[in-house]
Design an enzyme around this catalytic site. Sequence first.
Site, PDB file in Angstrom:
ATOM      1  N   ASP A 120       0.808  -1.292   0.162  1.00 42.57           N
ATOM      2  CA  ASP A 120       0.196   0.049   0.221  1.00 42.57           C
ATOM      3  C   ASP A 120       0.986   1.372  -0.049  1.00 42.57           C
ATOM      4  O   ASP A 120       1.919   1.235   0.869  1.00 42.57           O
ATOM      5  CB  ASP A 120      -0.940   0.053   1.479  1.00 42.57           C
ATOM      6  CG  ASP A 120      -2.126   0.501   1.031  1.00 42.57           C
ATOM      7  OD1 ASP A 120      -2.424   1.679   0.437  1.00 42.57           O
ATOM      8  OD2 ASP A 120      -3.422  -0.285   1.264  1.00 42.57           O
TER       9      ASP A 120
ATOM     10  N   ASP B 201      -3.110   4.581  -2.370  1.00 42.42           N
ATOM     11  CA  ASP B 201      -4.066   5.093  -1.501  1.00 42.42           C
ATOM     12  C   ASP B 201      -4.484   6.640  -1.970  1.00 42.42           C
ATOM     13  O   ASP B 201      -3.604   7.273  -2.351  1.00 42.42           O
ATOM     14  CB  ASP B 201      -3.695   5.229   0.037  1.00 42.42           C
ATOM     15  CG  ASP B 201      -4.648   5.645   0.719  1.00 42.42           C
ATOM     16  OD1 ASP B 201      -5.651   4.758   1.069  1.00 42.42           O
ATOM     17  OD2 ASP B 201      -4.693   6.511   1.638  1.00 42.42           O
TER      18      ASP B 201
ATOM     19  N   GLU C 127      -6.280   3.677  -5.812  1.00 41.42           N
ATOM     20  CA  GLU C 127      -7.708   3.817  -5.301  1.00 41.42           C
ATOM     21  C   GLU C 127      -8.146   5.074  -5.485  1.00 41.42           C
ATOM     22  O   GLU C 127      -7.492   6.294  -5.156  1.00 41.42           O
ATOM     23  CB  GLU C 127      -7.528   3.742  -3.607  1.00 41.42           C
ATOM     24  CG  GLU C 127      -9.071   3.777  -3.052  1.00 41.42           C
ATOM     25  CD  GLU C 127      -8.875   4.524  -1.653  1.00 41.42           C
ATOM     26  OE1 GLU C 127      -9.941   3.832  -0.948  1.00 41.42           O
ATOM     27  OE2 GLU C 127      -7.839   5.093  -1.118  1.00 41.42           O
TER      28      GLU C 127
ATOM     29  N   HIS D 129     -11.009  -3.254   3.220  1.00 40.28           N
ATOM     30  CA  HIS D 129     -10.847  -2.982   4.670  1.00 40.28           C
ATOM     31  C   HIS D 129     -11.714  -1.637   4.968  1.00 40.28           C
ATOM     32  O   HIS D 129     -11.794  -1.244   6.090  1.00 40.28           O
ATOM     33  CB  HIS D 129      -9.354  -2.584   5.167  1.00 40.28           C
ATOM     34  CG  HIS D 129      -9.005  -1.422   4.268  1.00 40.28           C
ATOM     35  ND1 HIS D 129      -8.873  -1.756   2.861  1.00 40.28           N
ATOM     36  CD2 HIS D 129      -8.530  -0.384   4.821  1.00 40.28           C
ATOM     37  CE1 HIS D 129      -8.278  -0.365   2.651  1.00 40.28           C
ATOM     38  NE2 HIS D 129      -8.054   0.356   3.579  1.00 40.28           N
ATOM     39  N   ASP D 130     -12.383  -0.937   4.053  1.00 39.85           N
ATOM     40  CA  ASP D 130     -13.258  -0.027   4.457  1.00 39.85           C
ATOM     41  C   ASP D 130     -14.852  -0.045   4.327  1.00 39.85           C
ATOM     42  O   ASP D 130     -15.554   0.787   4.467  1.00 39.85           O
ATOM     43  CB  ASP D 130     -12.848   1.296   3.262  1.00 39.85           C
ATOM     44  CG  ASP D 130     -11.385   1.895   3.482  1.00 39.85           C
ATOM     45  OD1 ASP D 130     -10.972   1.635   4.600  1.00 39.85           O
ATOM     46  OD2 ASP D 130     -10.722   2.261   2.341  1.00 39.85           O
TER      47      ASP D 130
HETATM   48  C1  GLC Z   1      -8.250   5.309   2.046  1.00 36.16           C
HETATM   49  C2  GLC Z   1      -7.854   4.090   2.815  1.00 36.16           C
HETATM   50  C3  GLC Z   1      -8.642   4.395   3.999  1.00 36.16           C
HETATM   51  C4  GLC Z   1      -7.885   5.429   4.853  1.00 36.16           C
HETATM   52  C5  GLC Z   1      -8.014   6.579   3.671  1.00 36.16           C
HETATM   53  C6  GLC Z   1      -7.012   7.926   4.279  1.00 36.16           C
HETATM   54  O1  GLC Z   1      -9.526   5.338   1.564  1.00 36.16           O
HETATM   55  O2  GLC Z   1      -8.360   2.801   1.963  1.00 36.16           O
HETATM   56  O3  GLC Z   1      -8.637   3.020   4.826  1.00 36.16           O
HETATM   57  O4  GLC Z   1      -8.737   5.961   5.692  1.00 36.16           O
HETATM   58  O5  GLC Z   1      -7.411   6.297   2.627  1.00 36.16           O
HETATM   59  O6  GLC Z   1      -5.808   7.263   4.167  1.00 36.16           O
END
Ligand code: GLC
Length: 543
Positions: free
Chosen positions: A97, A198, A253, A320-321
């Site tokens: 990540d 991310d 992402e 995980h979100d």
């Molecule tokens: C992304 C991650 C999440 C995190 C956010 C801020 O969306 O998947 O878990 O809280 O970024 O880094």
Amino acid sequence: MDQLWHKHAIYQIYPRSFCDSNGDGVGDIPGIISKLDYLKDLGVKIIWLSPVYKSPLFDMGYDVADYYAIHEELGTMEDFDRLLAEAKKRDLRIVMDLVVNHTSSAHPWFQAALRGEAPYHDYYVFKKGKKKGVPPNNWTSMFTGPAWEYVPALDEWYLHLYDAAQPDLNWHNPEVLREVENILRFYLDKGVYGFRCDVINQIYKDSYADGKGHAPSGRGIEHYLMTEGNHRILRKLYEDVFSHYPEHVVIGETFNVDIPNGLRFLKENELDMFFTFEHMGVDRRLSGALAKKFKPEALREVLYRYQKEIPWNANYFENHDQHRSVNRFGSLKMHDESAKALAAILLTLKGTPFIYQGQELGMLDAPKKDPATSTDCATLAVYKLTRKMHLPKRFAYRICNRLDRDACRAPMAWDADEKQGFTTAEKAWLPFADDDGTHNVKTEENNANSVLNFYKTLLKLRQNRLELTEGSFDELPSNGSLFAYRRVVDTKAILVLVNLSPKAITLPPYLRHVDGQLLLESNAGSDPARLDGFGVRLLDVGA
Ligand code: GLC
Ligand code: CA
């Protein structure tokens, strides 16, 4: 399988919750190493690790304090190197990540920046307030509340699109780019296969003008979502770094990405694939604070649109979100059936399938809890806001429980014992998921009809059939809860039929008695003119 490794299935590990090797209640890298054979046997080829870097864990690792060090609870850099070596032995690859929209406020760069020291002050976004006590603009954080924090010693505010403990990096500064390129090279040189980047479509802020509207979260996003500068930086990372590594994958992402920007990400070598968000919104309103009744046709409409427009998708139903997909799109009464139906869609769509740990077991969310006890900083922020707004407690709980990311971060279930084979500690770091003791690796390995074995069969099929990896996606007319499509390559085709609802359906006439060899059926011997509740049927039909 085609030469491109990144078309293989990817398994997401949430390291703290995967396997605890030393009995402290927290999953760790040696624990992951001990389960590599399980992953190999499952049939995935790539492992994406949620952050393992040194971090105060304010946002559970999405707040990095040192990109070159492993979090002590998870292990050491030696453990990480061993993980790479052991994965390689098994022909598995590791994706890390990359969290570079922001660092942790505990990062030495930010600590120096707070003291006003060069060059680090410029690594972040510091601005004067509009006037005394008023932030530079009206942006709100993704986690609600103002996106700026005041630093009295500097009489300046710093930007944080997420929590105040996650200051945004200043991507206008070429030094930041240089630092990130060094981080990438450090891990790529170790043999890491690539990165899941991310919130990578928010890093470059175009301007710091006020945002429109009154959004309690994400106000101002029009000034930093998928800007030209953002595209430029991703191209630069490719040119300077990734293009020098013949084998690599860059996964974005990309929050609220749209199709035109998505196409650019792929065409211009900025990303190899990206996560879309629209399908995750089909059962929710107001950024997830409120529920909307789930309708399979809504999910189908969104998925098909991206399937048709985007040459290569990053397909996912969980991470995980996000809450567990059986809880959201399936049925607790038809737990296994619905987990299998979702698996069938996930693994037969065009693109790379992402399996979030435990999804292959049909794991459910953890039971709802007092939001004040959540480890999720986003939930805590929203809870605080609901208190400030004097919302009735029941309502506040409902909103927070719906958002709480602890629910899907519960430890992996390895066996049916009290501690699920996850830990020997008195207590795991998070409570276990809801279950009747049947959704765990050990029990499911011994049950030919389990969700786990269904995943294995599908993963094997996907590896042996070019249609499922290389084939085009051909939508077939369908309505209601029916997902019907063909994956076609040359003269070969696989027909996929899935009923994403608990009620049995009669197939439209043209799908009733299809000529073709049955490849997989969730309910063996069922009526070919019908699909049972959450029924799945895959047929080899030729083109
Ligand atoms: C992304 C991650 C999440 C995190 C956010 C801020 O969306 O998947 O878990 O809280 O970024 O880094
Ligand atoms: Ca441990």
